[in-house]
Design a protein around this motif. Structure first.
Motif, PDB file in Angstrom:
ATOM      1  N   UNK A  68      59.524   8.213 -50.472  1.00  0.00           N
ATOM      2  CA  UNK A  68      58.073   8.083 -50.297  1.00  0.00           C
ATOM      3  C   UNK A  68      57.702   6.744 -49.672  1.00  0.00           C
ATOM      4  N   UNK A  69      58.566   5.756 -49.846  1.00  0.00           N
ATOM      5  CA  UNK A  69      58.259   4.429 -49.311  1.00  0.00           C
ATOM      6  C   UNK A  69      58.156   4.444 -47.796  1.00  0.00           C
ATOM      7  N   UNK A  70      58.688   5.476 -47.166  1.00  0.00           N
ATOM      8  CA  UNK A  70      58.586   5.552 -45.704  1.00  0.00           C
ATOM      9  C   UNK A  70      57.265   6.158 -45.265  1.00  0.00           C
ATOM     10  N   UNK A  71      56.492   6.644 -46.206  1.00  0.00           N
ATOM     11  CA  UNK A  71      55.216   7.277 -45.858  1.00  0.00           C
ATOM     12  C   UNK A  71      54.074   6.288 -46.048  1.00  0.00           C
ATOM     13  N   UNK A  72      52.990   6.508 -45.314  1.00  0.00           N
ATOM     14  CA  UNK A  72      51.815   5.666 -45.549  1.00  0.00           C
ATOM     15  C   UNK A  72      51.320   5.840 -46.982  1.00  0.00           C
ATOM     16  N   UNK A 109      52.697 -25.051 -62.593  1.00  0.00           N
ATOM     17  CA  UNK A 109      53.531 -23.864 -62.659  1.00  0.00           C
ATOM     18  C   UNK A 109      53.064 -22.836 -61.660  1.00  0.00           C
ATOM     19  N   UNK A 110      53.965 -21.956 -61.280  1.00  0.00           N
ATOM     20  CA  UNK A 110      53.611 -20.929 -60.298  1.00  0.00           C
ATOM     21  C   UNK A 110      52.846 -19.815 -61.001  1.00  0.00           C
ATOM     22  N   UNK A 111      51.620 -19.597 -60.533  1.00  0.00           N
ATOM     23  CA  UNK A 111      50.756 -18.614 -61.174  1.00  0.00           C
ATOM     24  C   UNK A 111      50.934 -17.256 -60.504  1.00  0.00           C
ATOM     25  N   UNK A 112      51.171 -16.235 -61.292  1.00  0.00           N
ATOM     26  CA  UNK A 112      51.117 -14.878 -60.756  1.00  0.00           C
ATOM     27  C   UNK A 112      49.999 -14.158 -61.472  1.00  0.00           C
ATOM     28  N   UNK A 113      49.065 -13.659 -60.684  1.00  0.00           N
ATOM     29  CA  UNK A 113      47.946 -12.981 -61.306  1.00  0.00           C
ATOM     30  C   UNK A 113      48.159 -11.486 -61.173  1.00  0.00           C
ATOM     31  N   UNK A 114      48.169 -10.813 -62.302  1.00  0.00           N
ATOM     32  CA  UNK A 114      48.314  -9.361 -62.286  1.00  0.00           C
ATOM     33  C   UNK A 114      46.953  -8.720 -62.491  1.00  0.00           C
ATOM     34  N   UNK A 115      45.927  -9.391 -61.953  1.00  0.00           N
ATOM     35  CA  UNK A 115      44.573  -8.878 -62.155  1.00  0.00           C
ATOM     36  C   UNK A 115      44.310  -7.680 -61.252  1.00  0.00           C
ATOM     37  N   UNK A 116      44.761  -7.769 -60.018  1.00  0.00           N
ATOM     38  CA  UNK A 116      44.595  -6.634 -59.111  1.00  0.00           C
ATOM     39  C   UNK A 116      45.946  -6.357 -58.461  1.00  0.00           C
ATOM     40  N   UNK A 117      46.572  -5.284 -58.890  1.00  0.00           N
ATOM     41  CA  UNK A 117      47.961  -5.051 -58.485  1.00  0.00           C
ATOM     42  C   UNK A 117      48.101  -4.634 -57.040  1.00  0.00           C
ATOM     43  N   UNK A 118      47.055  -4.032 -56.494  1.00  0.00           N
ATOM     44  CA  UNK A 118      47.197  -3.504 -55.136  1.00  0.00           C
ATOM     45  C   UNK A 118      46.468  -4.370 -54.113  1.00  0.00           C
ATOM     46  N   UNK A 119      46.134  -5.591 -54.501  1.00  0.00           N
ATOM     47  CA  UNK A 119      45.412  -6.478 -53.586  1.00  0.00           C
ATOM     48  C   UNK A 119      46.242  -6.758 -52.331  1.00  0.00           C
ATOM     49  N   UNK A 120      45.624  -6.583 -51.197  1.00  0.00           N
ATOM     50  CA  UNK A 120      46.293  -6.873 -49.935  1.00  0.00           C
ATOM     51  C   UNK A 120      47.010  -5.692 -49.342  1.00  0.00           C
ATOM     52  N   UNK A 121      47.098  -4.607 -50.081  1.00  0.00           N
ATOM     53  CA  UNK A 121      47.818  -3.459 -49.559  1.00  0.00           C
ATOM     54  C   UNK A 121      46.927  -2.658 -48.606  1.00  0.00           C
ATOM     55  N   UNK A 122      47.557  -2.071 -47.606  1.00  0.00           N
ATOM     56  CA  UNK A 122      46.822  -1.314 -46.588  1.00  0.00           C
ATOM     57  C   UNK A 122      47.128   0.163 -46.753  1.00  0.00           C
ATOM     58  N   UNK A 123      46.097   0.969 -46.815  1.00  0.00           N
ATOM     59  CA  UNK A 123      46.288   2.394 -47.043  1.00  0.00           C
ATOM     60  C   UNK A 123      47.088   3.078 -45.948  1.00  0.00           C
ATOM     61  N   UNK A 170      54.002  -2.279 -47.066  1.00  0.00           N
ATOM     62  CA  UNK A 170      53.140  -2.814 -48.109  1.00  0.00           C
ATOM     63  C   UNK A 170      53.867  -3.740 -49.068  1.00  0.00           C
ATOM     64  N   UNK A 171      55.166  -3.511 -49.217  1.00  0.00           N
ATOM     65  CA  UNK A 171      55.936  -4.434 -50.051  1.00  0.00           C
ATOM     66  C   UNK A 171      55.833  -5.836 -49.463  1.00  0.00           C
ATOM     67  N   UNK A 172      55.934  -5.909 -48.135  1.00  0.00           N
ATOM     68  CA  UNK A 172      55.867  -7.220 -47.484  1.00  0.00           C
ATOM     69  C   UNK A 172      54.456  -7.799 -47.506  1.00  0.00           C
TER      70      UNK A 172
END
Lengths: 241, 263
Positions: free
Chosen positions: A146-150, A94-108, A115-117
């Motif tokens: 706000x999504x247009x802002x860093x 099954x496809x695992x989705x881990x909600x352990x770290x929600x912001x993993x991979x996001x760049x400040x 960041x959505x991508x």
């Protein structure tokens, strides 16, 4: 059918201290046929999981209870197939989705949209699939322009909102969570709860680690209690009470 | 046996269906470095231009060489060498650098490696473009030479990617290796004909002969400067490249269970 099966899964975290990690020691033990560096072979390790036998079937909403250091998070990470069992076998489908770290991979420094991508890429979703959900994510997170802002300009609440909205935008078969997410203000909390409930009810397996028995009683139909890396209790929630 | 094939297949999806992940992450890395700067990544172009010009002007006098001969040679060499060095040193820390992701999500390890490789390709291309006007100015560049030099870049990437994978595994396990690699590359720079022409120095033939990086540089420098494809170097690089790929997959397969524990 989706499932997770653990057969006598044991996890030992090696403590790679300085002595152990040095290349010199290992090279020496290769050269000398293992005589010089031998004592360092018996390096220290911490047993996080001890012979776990567990079968999670489709439809199971499994709660993991236990103290700090009882192995809940390690078990989640083994189920996410991040850590391989030191011995024993873990099988999962099954496809695992881990909600352990929600912001993993996001760049400040990157914008909300970027960041959505990025987050989507970490979740293993293709860009054209992400594109379809962008408006949904924008709407649910309530971030609007706000999504247009860093995202470094976001408050911590907004950051979690965004991370949560992206992470829950795609369907999953197996959802792994460490504590129920407390995100944002009261209003968003409610929406988030609804969304999580909807998502977990669609997923065939939910594994939720928590300290709170009440929470597990509410969200799960089966509970496993861990202590010192061992399962000491495994019961269905409806039956117990 | 089935295990290794499954593993191989999964790692290879990095290049087929899973390329967008490293593509996006690498692009973001470059964007992130030059965010809010007016000319952005073209700072790389300017920096290497100044570097090459400065070095060329000084060294051509120091070594008593004709600028027309020395500057193009130096420019090609130094730009490709910089690419190789940053690729190898950054790539060697790729697994350590993506540790926070590896410990949270199960993805093919090659995603993290390709992120670094692709990021370095983007950066390299920004300094590579200065070779075009420079070599045209001195009248070295041919269309054929330019075209095959692109092939040469492709082969450099092909053979260095698995090397980087091997180093990255080693560096994740042994934390002394990373500084070892940076100082090793520094040392290699002196014995690699980048600043000096092989003809100028006698007695270093064997050092050049057994230096893999010389052949890599040749794959770009020869086409750009002399307008021909160094077939012998290309074959050598291809063979070593294939061998490295096999080693890299094997090493990854053997260590796949341990890598998260090392981070």
């Amino acid at each position: 059918m989706n499932y997770i099966t653990a057969e006598s899964v044991t996890v030992d975290y090696p403590i790679l201290d300085l002595a152990r990690r040095s290349f010199k020691k290992d090279a020496l033990s290769w050269v000398t046929g293992g005589r010089v560096g031998q004592d360092s072979k018996n390096h220290l390790s911490i047993r996080a999981l001890d012979c776990i036998d567990l079968e999670v079937k489709a439809g199971d909403k499994l709660g993991l209870l236990g103290h700090n250091g009882s192995g809940k998070s390690t078990l989640l990470k083994v189920m996410a197939q991040v850590y391989w069992p030191t011995s024993g076998v873990l099988k999962a489908r099954g496809k695992v989705t881990s909600l352990l770290d929600l912001t993993l991979g996001m760049e400040m420094e990157a914008t909300g949209y970027e960041n959505i991508f990025l987050r989507g890429a970490i979740l293993g979703v293709k860009p054209n699939e992400i594109k379809k959900t962008v408006s949904d994510i924008a709407e649910f997170s309530g971030l609007g322009d706000y999504l247009r802002l860093p995202i470094r300009t976001y408050s911590s609440g907004m950051l979690v909102r965004l991370g949560f909205s992206i992470s829950t935008a795609f369907p999953a078969d197996i959802i792994l969570m460490d504590e129920w997410l407390g995100v944002g203000d009261a209003q968003f909390q409610e929406e988030a709860n609804n969304r999580l409930n909807e998502m977990t009810s669609k997923a065939s397996i939910l594994v939720l680690a928590s300290h709170s028995p009440e929470l597990i009683k509410k969200a799960c139909n089966r509970c496993v209690r861990l202590e010192h890396g061992k399962i000491i209790e495994d019961f269905l929630i409806g039956e117990q009470s | 046996m089935v295990g290794i094939l499954d593993f191989l297949y999964r790692e290879l999806t990095t290049f087929r269906g899973g390329w967008h992940a490293w593509y996006l992450l690498a692009l973001q890395d470059v964007k992130g470095r030059y965010r809010r700067s007016v000319i952005g990544p073209f700072w790389i172009t300017l920096t290497s231009m100044f570097f090459v010009l400065g070095l060329g002007l000084v060294y051509s006098r120091l070594l008593n060489l004709d600028l027309k001969e020395y500057l193009p040679f130096l420019a090609c060499g130094i730009i490709v060498w910089t690419f190789i060095v940053t690729l190898v040193t950054e790539g060697a820390s790729a697994i350590i650098g993506s540790g926070h992701i590896i410990k949270q999500v199960n993805m093919p390890i090659f995603v993290h490696l390709m992120r670094v490789v692709f990021r370095n390709i983007i950066i390299f291309l920004h300094s590579y473009i200065i070779l075009v006007p420079l070599l045209m100015w001195y009248g070295y560049l041919t269309l054929y030479g330019f075209a095959v030099s692109v092939l040469g870049i492709g082969m450099i990437v092909f053979s260095l990617t698995p090397l980087v994978a091997l180093l990255a595994i080693l560096c994740a396990r042994y934390r002394d290796v990373l500084p070892m690699i940076s100082s090793g590359m520094q040392l290699l720079f002196f014995v690699t004909p980048v600043m000096w022409h092989p003809n100028q120095v006698a007695g270093l033939e064997s050092v050049i002969k057994y230096n893999f990086f010389v052949y890599l540089i040749d794959l770009v420098r020869k086409p750009m400067l002399n307008g021909y494809w160094p077939m012998n170097s290309a074959i050598l690089v291809a063979v070593i490249g294939v061998a490295l790929w096999i080693c890299a997959f094997f090493a990854l397969y053997l260590n796949r269970k341990n890598i998260p524990y090392w981070l």
